[in-house]
Structures are given as structure tokens and as C-alpha cells.
Design a protein around this motif. Structure first.
Motif, mmCIF file in Angstrom:
data_model
loop_
_atom_site.group_PDB
_atom_site.id
_atom_site.type_symbol
_atom_site.label_atom_id
_atom_site.label_comp_id
_atom_site.label_asym_id
_atom_site.label_seq_id
_atom_site.Cartn_x
_atom_site.Cartn_y
_atom_site.Cartn_z
ATOM 1 N N ARG A 114 48.277 -2.612 -20.572
ATOM 2 C CA ARG A 114 46.826 -2.558 -20.655
ATOM 3 C C ARG A 114 46.320 -3.562 -21.684
ATOM 4 N N ALA A 151 46.224 -6.887 -20.117
ATOM 5 C CA ALA A 151 45.167 -6.973 -19.108
ATOM 6 C C ALA A 151 43.811 -7.141 -19.789
ATOM 7 N N TYR A 152 43.614 -6.421 -20.876
ATOM 8 C CA TYR A 152 42.360 -6.537 -21.622
ATOM 9 C C TYR A 152 42.215 -7.936 -22.230
ATOM 10 N N ALA A 192 41.314 -10.287 -19.587
ATOM 11 C CA ALA A 192 39.927 -10.030 -19.179
ATOM 12 C C ALA A 192 38.958 -10.687 -20.161
ATOM 13 N N GLN A 241 31.877 -10.723 -21.809
ATOM 14 C CA GLN A 241 30.806 -9.749 -21.618
ATOM 15 C C GLN A 241 31.195 -8.678 -20.600
ATOM 16 N N ALA A 242 31.786 -9.140 -19.505
ATOM 17 C CA ALA A 242 32.196 -8.185 -18.478
ATOM 18 C C ALA A 242 33.248 -7.231 -19.038
ATOM 19 N N ALA A 243 34.146 -7.763 -19.861
ATOM 20 C CA ALA A 243 35.181 -6.906 -20.440
ATOM 21 C C ALA A 243 34.551 -5.822 -21.308
ATOM 22 N N GLN A 244 33.578 -6.230 -22.104
ATOM 23 C CA GLN A 244 32.872 -5.275 -22.959
ATOM 24 C C GLN A 244 32.246 -4.153 -22.141
ATOM 25 N N ALA A 245 31.627 -4.552 -21.031
ATOM 26 C CA ALA A 245 30.944 -3.565 -20.192
ATOM 27 C C ALA A 245 31.932 -2.559 -19.626
ATOM 28 N N LEU A 246 33.207 -2.953 -19.529
ATOM 29 C CA LEU A 246 34.206 -2.046 -18.960
ATOM 30 C C LEU A 246 34.932 -1.253 -20.047
ATOM 31 N N GLY A 247 34.396 -1.281 -21.256
ATOM 32 C CA GLY A 247 34.958 -0.440 -22.308
ATOM 33 C C GLY A 247 36.001 -1.119 -23.166
ATOM 34 N N VAL A 248 36.118 -2.448 -23.066
ATOM 35 C CA VAL A 248 37.117 -3.148 -23.873
ATOM 36 C C VAL A 248 36.545 -3.428 -25.267
ATOM 37 N N ASP A 249 37.286 -2.999 -26.280
ATOM 38 C CA ASP A 249 36.888 -3.288 -27.653
ATOM 39 C C ASP A 249 37.345 -4.713 -27.969
#
Lengths: 330, 248
Positions: A181, A184-185, A188, A194-202
Motif C-alpha cells: 500500500r 501504491a500511495y 499515486a 491532489q487526487a491521492a489526497q482526495a482518496l485519503g492519502v496522507d
């Protein structure tokens, strides 16, 4: 990550070890050791620059910290070389975390991040050139003293083997990145923060983790360098040469791939050595070749040497993932 | 589920959103409409945490999240799509969706499995192994939706997921959105396509020049003279009435 994922790193280690013990001449064995050291530095660079898309121009900061740490601990405190190695890696990783904390907190990316890392490395170079603890401009010499605990070997094949094992460990670490993970993060974030942030990525924490791992790996290269040449000074430790070789090897080999940095280091240093032999040792001629190779790579094989392999085999495969990707990349 | 109260955002001199409030009640599809440049996307960005409001509060599931960064809101169960699609271009469709699935599934294999299931659900089954960069506009919109869904949200913020789609593509995707709502996901959607708004939303808010000018069931709102004027210009409502609505 399964046992199967470790198969390729294991094969690589066996092949390289077989090479080391195949009766290479002293010069070639030294070249192999140097390739392994540069590969490790590049493997570290690849974690941050290849997977995370954060191109550093100052990995010397980590390389040098690893090299100085182990030599200082051994010469002034009498610590054994293995403890020095661990301390060097940890301190290198800590320097990475520190630089990462400051840069990522302020949201530095792209060329700004590259410049700030270069600045950090240069500050360390200048400081270590004058500080008493690093031996000033004279540098630090480690007395010759063979023994496993001192990580010095009369038979240099053993040192080569240890370097190869570390390269193998770094390959396994990269494989883990591809299968986890965290990896993958990180990818991402490279592709779209920005898209990563929106999916909960710190984003901050993942980047910080990446630079810490990356710095630790490159610091290990520094430790091995110091241990191999038993000497380090400000230019060797923190000079831009290692920052450049680390990123060269990673880019030429293939960014964000497991074998890219290793392949890149072997190809670059191998070619550099051949040029030196052919040209009769004109100083700096290998750097000329490096530059030419980088230009050719970026122009014709932007995915690096690893993508060349995919391009060649891709045609024969069914329309799988790699085939499609190389079509799009082309 | 979500309520924003008195949100205000200024960009130097321009007041993009001015004291706007809305509520998205649990289990419903709420719409946010308004002419271009009304501030809808800015309002969304504040709701999802990508912009910090100059005034006002955002409350999610009873808790004040105004100061929380986006990734923490995502962990609470808030997911958004982007009006300008933001795919992870170098990754395959499956890998894209898996990034969302990783929020609640640390294992790579599980996340990939979830990605498969969700990809199929939004109609991307054939494209799972393709690079996201190779998708059509409709495909990318579906991918936005799939990625957001993969985080298992309680609230879905959809920013013009239908824009740029042709009528048959819209017809295909409407049932998908309704099915998401039926599973208990609350939806707040920005939409321009009135057919879709009428079709999906129980309640709509109208934003014009940063201010909330009307709210209510879509049919009523679309007849509101203020709303008509906001879209068609000053005096339009009066002229339409004079013409007996024949031009409408």
C-alpha cells in the motif's frame, strides 16, 4: 509480498555473486564493487525520484553522512564497523527525514525540491571541509585492519559479496514497494498529488517515509564506499558527483523499476571503464560518455534501459499491461 | 450528513463564495446548480477540505471538520470527484481504483480485488487493464466515480460527473448513481445537465455569484424567477411570463 516476489532479487544476487567468485582480476573485482556501491546509491535515489517523482539533486547529503558516520565512530570511538554501518544508515535516514520534513512541509516539488536538496548537500560539503570532527580538508583515514568485524577483507571477493547482498536487499525493498500500500500511495502521489489526497492519502507522511527510506539506502552506499576505500573527505562524501551518479544510473536504467538502478549502474560504469581503457586514461573522458548516454537515453529511451526490454518482448505478448504501456510511452 | 454554514471564500478582491449554506441529508441525492462561475466548485473544494474558508463551518456526520485536511475527511467517509478529471495517468484503471480501495484494505491483493468489483459496477470491466490515460472522456468520468466509491464513502461529492458525456452515456450512468444512493451513500452533486438534476435530485440548491439564491425540489426551483434571471439575465423572467412561457 510473497516468496515468489523475492525470486528475481535472489537470482540477481546469485548471478552477481557467481561473477564475483568467477576469478575476476583485481581491477574487474574493484569495478564490480564500485558498481554495487553506485547501484545502492541509485536504488536509494530511485525510491524517492523514481517511485515518488521527487527528483533530488542532493543525495550526496545522505551518502556523505553514511560515510562520515561510520569512519568517525570507528576512528575516534573505536566502535566496530558493523555498528558503524548501522549508525551510518540510521543517521543518513535521519538527515533524509529532516530535509524531507522541511521541504515537504513547505510543499516543495519539482525543480524547487531539486535545488533545495542540492543546497543542503553543498552546505554539508562546505561544513565538513572545515569542521574538526570530519578531519577538515584532510579527511578521515581508517587504518587497514583485516577482519570480519572490521568489514575489511584481505580477499576482496568477500567485500564484493557483502555489497551484492545489500544490493539484493535493496532490490527486495523495491519489490516490496511495488507490492504494498505504501508503494501504491507513493506512485499515486507521483501521478497526481491532489487526487491521492482526495482518496485519503496522507501525502506529507508518505513523502517523508519515502525520503527516509531513500536516504537510508543511499547512506548505506556511503558506508560501503568509506569501508572499501578506507578514506573519506568532503568532496568524496558530499560532492555533487555522487548525487549525479545516483540519478544518472536510476534514469538510464529505468525510473521506478526494480532493476533499473542496478542495470544503469552496471551499464554506465562499465561503459565508462571501457572508454577509459580505450582512450588511454584521458581524465574525465568517462564523464563525457555519461553525458552522452544520458542525452541518448532521454531522447530515445525515456523509460530507461528496462523499458527497452519491455519494448522488445512486448510485441510478442498478448495485449497485456506492459505492451499497452510501452505503446503509450512510445 | 453534511452541512455547510455561512461559508465564505475570497480570492484577493473577488468574493467567490459569499455566506453560503447548504445541507445534504443522509441517504438523499442533493443537487447544487448555478451558472458558470457561480462558485460551485469553490464551495465543493471547501467542503472536501481542499480550500480553507475565510468564514463559516463545515460539519460532517455531526462533527466540525472545517480545519481538517482532505485525507482525514476521506478517512471519515467523504469522497469527491474532480470536475477536471484527475486520473493517475501512468497507471492502469485497476491500479487507479485500487488506490482508493487501499484506504480500507491494506493488502495489495484485496485492494486489487475490490478494484475489479467496483470497476465492473461502474461499467469499466473491459478497461481494467488499460492505462488510465487511454480512456475516453466518459471512461475517465467513470473512473473518477469508481475511485471515489472504492474508499467506501458515506458521502459522495460529485463535481459534474456528467459533463462532456453524450445523452446515451448519461442514460447509462444515471442508474449507477441511483444505485449508489440506494446502498445508503449520501450524494451531493454539482450538475449542469438539468435533465439529470430533475431525474436524480430530491432537493437542489442554486448558487449564483457566490450567493445561495434558492432551494427546494428541482421543479419548483426551475420556475423560481430569481433562478431564471440568474441563468438568463436580468428581466428574463418577466419577459418569459409576458410571452406566456412560450419561449422557455
Amino acid at each position: 509480498m510473497s516468496a515468489r516476489d523475492l525470486l528475481l532479487p535472489l537470482i540477481a544476487v546469485l548471478v552477481l555473486a557467481g561473477l564475483a567468485f568467477s576469478g575476476l582480476s583485481g581491477t574487474l573485482l574493484n569495478l564490480l564493487i564500485f558498481m554495487m556501491i553506485i547501484s545502492l546509491a541509485a536504488q536509494g535515489w530511485n525510491i524517492l525520484g523514481g517511485f515518488g517523482g521527487l527528483s533530488s539533486f542532493g543525495h550526496a547529503a545522505f551518502f556523505g553522512t553514511g560515510a562520515y558516520t561510520t569512519l568517525i565512530l570507528q576512528t575516534s570511538l573505536g566502535v566496530n564497523a558493523w555498528a558503524g554501518l548501522v549508525a551510518g544508515v540510521l543517521l543518513g535516514a535521519a538527515v533524509g527525514a529532516g530535509i524531507g520534513f522541511l521541504s515537504f512541509r513547505s510543499g516543495l516539488k519539482g525543480s524547487y525540491f531539486a535545488l533545495i536538496t542540492l543546497a543542503f548537500a553543498e552546505v554539508l560539503r562546505i561544513a565538513s571541509n572545515s569542521a574538526p570532527i570530519t578531519g577538515g580538508a584532510a579527511g578521515i583515514l581508517l587504518p587497514l585492519d583485516y577482519g570480519f568485524l572490521n568489514l575489511q577483507f584481505d580477499d576482496r571477493r568477500w567485500f564484493a559479496l557483502i555489497a551484492i547482498l545489500f544490493v539484493g536487499a535493496a532490490l527486495a525493498l523495491t519489490r516490496w514497494l511495488e507490492r504494498s500500500r505504501f508503494g501504491a500511495y507513493l506512485i499515486a502521489i507521483r501521478e497526481n498529488e491532489q487526487a491521492a489526497q482526495a482518496l485519503g492519502v496522507d501525502v506529507f507522511r508518505v513523502k517523508l517515509g519515502a525520503i527516509t527510506l531513500s536516504a537510508g539506502c543511499t547512506a548505506l552506499a556511503g558506508v560501503l564506499y568509506a569501508q572499501n576505500y578506507l578514506f573519506v573527505d568532503a568532496h568524496v562524501a558530499y560532492g555533487p558527483w555522487i548525487s549525479i551518479e545516483a540519478l544518472f544510473a536510476a534514469i538510464v536504467g529505468g525510473l521506478g523499476t526494480m532493476f533499473g538502478p542496478l542495470v544503469g549502474a552496471v551499464a554506465l560504469l562499465g561503459l565508462g571503464e571501457i572508454t577509459k581503457m580505450v582512450s588511454g586514461g584521458v581524465p574525465g573522458v568517462d564523464l563525457l560518455v555519461f553525458g552522452a548516454i544520458l542525452i541518448l537515453t532521454v531522447a530515445f529511451v525515456p523509460g530507461g534501459l528496462m523499458s527497452l526490454r519491455q519494448r522488445l518482448t512486448g510485441r510478442r505478448r498478448p495485449r497485456g499491461e506492459t505492451a499497452l504501456r510501452s505503446e503509450e510511452g512510445a | 450528513m453534511l452541512s455547510v454554514d455561512g461559508l465564505t471564500k475570497r480570492f484577493s478582491g473577488l468574493v467567490a463564495v459569499d455566506d453560503a449554506s447548504l445541507a445534504a441529508p443522509e441517504g438523499r441525492i442533493t443537487g447544487l446548480i448555478g451558472p458558470n462561475g457561480a462558485g460551485k466548485t469553490t464551495l465543493f473544494a471547501m467542503a472536501a477540505g481542499f480550500l480553507t474558508p475565510d468564514a463559516g463551518t463545515v460539519t460532517f456526520a455531526g462533527e466540525d471538520v472545517t480545519a481538517e485536511p482532505p485525507h482525514l475527511r476521506a478517512r471519515r467517509g467523504m469522497a469527491r470527484t474532480f470536475q477536471i478529471v484527475q486520473p493517475f495517468a501512468g497507471l492502469t484503471v485497476r491500479e487507479n481504483i485500487a488506490v482508493g480501495a487501499h484506504l480500507h484494505h491494506p493488502s495489495r491483493a484485496e485492494a486489487m480485488e475490490r478494484a475489479d468489483a467496483i470497476g465492473k459496477r461502474v461499467g469499466l470491466a473491459k478497461d481494467l487493464d488499460r492505462a488510465a490515460a487511454g480512456l475516453t472522456v466518459a471512461g475517465r468520468k467513470r473512473l473518477e466515480l469508481a475511485r471515489a466509491l472504492a474508499t467506501q464513502p458515506k458521502l459522495l461529492l460529485l463535481d459534474e460527473v456528467l459533463a462532456g458525456l453524450n445523452p446515451s452515456e448519461i442514460r447509462d450512468i444515471l442508474p449507477v448513481i441511483r444505485a449508489i444512493r440506494d446502498e445508503g451513500v449520501t450524494i451531493l452533486m454539482i450538475e449542469h445537465i438539468m435533465q439529470a438534476v430533475m431525474n436524480l435530485c430530491e432537493h437542489v440548491y442554486v448558487l449564483a455569484q457566490g450567493k445561495m439564491i434558492a432551494e427546494g425540489p428541482p421543479i419548483e426551483v426551475s420556475r423560481d424567477p430569481q433562478v431564471v434571471e440568474a441563468y438568463l439575465g436580468h428581466g428574463a423572467a418577466a419577459r418569459m411570463q409576458a410571452a406566456g412561457g412560450a419561449d422557455a
